[in-house]
Enzyme design. Sequence first.
Site, PDB file in Angstrom:
ATOM      1  N   TYR A 139      -6.459   9.374  12.045  1.00 47.82           N
ATOM      2  CA  TYR A 139      -7.698   9.161  11.281  1.00 47.82           C
ATOM      3  C   TYR A 139      -8.487  10.454  11.370  1.00 47.82           C
ATOM      4  CZ  TYR A 139     -12.022   6.609   9.925  1.00 47.82           C
ATOM      5  OH  TYR A 139     -13.162   6.166   9.301  1.00 47.82           O
ATOM      6  N   LYS A 167      -5.102   8.792   7.559  1.00 49.23           N
ATOM      7  CA  LYS A 167      -6.240   8.400   6.720  1.00 49.23           C
ATOM      8  C   LYS A 167      -7.220   9.561   6.758  1.00 49.23           C
ATOM      9  CE  LYS A 167     -10.368   5.969   5.998  1.00 49.23           C
ATOM     10  NZ  LYS A 167     -11.607   5.474   6.614  1.00 49.23           N
TER      11      LYS A 167
END
Length: 311
Positions: A139, A167
């Site tokens: 992330y 992400k």
Amino acid sequence: MTARTPRHTGVIPPVVTPLTADGAIDHASLERVVGHLLDGGVSGLFALGSSGETAYLTPARQDEVIKVITAATAGRVPVLVGAIETTTGRAIERARAAERLGADAVVVTAPFYTRTHPTEIDRHFRDIAAALDLPVLAYDVPVCVHSKLDPELLLPLAADGVLAGVKDSSGDDGAFRRLAIGARELPEFSVLTGHELVVDAMMLGGADGSVPGLGNVDPHGYVRLHEAAVRGDWAAARAEQDRLVALFDIVGAARPGTASATAAGLGAFKTALMLRGIIATNTMSAPMRALDAAETAEIAACLDRAGLTRV
């Protein structure tokens, strides 16, 4: 070039965490959020991300959220769970809890609070992946953790099988494009954008899907956008993205100087969901505040302009 078959594609919203008026997890509202997202055609759910207020929740409440979401999803789509902690050992502990509670993958940031070197970030991801039987996604959210996950760090981890995807919420579109180019040789690696205002552009540049916070409010719109991009109908994708950009004006409803960017954004998402009859309250985790009646009216007007029904 090897055909790409990334494990995670499509629209994977970072699920908001509804709270009762006294700050407890609102199970019934959370179940309705899951149903709303599944009805919208999403291809996965991301529990305990930034939009899920994970940093504000105790481990016990985080476990509660995982249990509700995995039960309500009932295996219909993968559930990715954030194991977002300051250091490696703490992240492994949270990731193992997610694994026990039915997560299909975990999502991990770089270490934070501590001062960290890129070699330590590399080791952080390798140690977490080695401790689990679940896929690990990185992330990239430097606004929160103060470390940027550059393609030069991520792509070797992907090539070594450490990371199943990323992400990207960095807002660094140049780095994202370089990541997408590098991923062309990594057929199973998922490149997901969290930049909800430019999903069409990111898809054109090679993204496999999106993780849009605004997707809580309008999952159908993001799914239409994704499907248009996949079939190469870029005019339709652009039109849908333009409508969603206008809807994103809800995050500006909070009066200036009275709320953080986090509280303004999440408060807007929760208020919109409340207006749509999906959650019971727009309560926020302390010390954030809920949006008031005047701000709520502004969000209602945005929903109306976007053609979204409300109760």
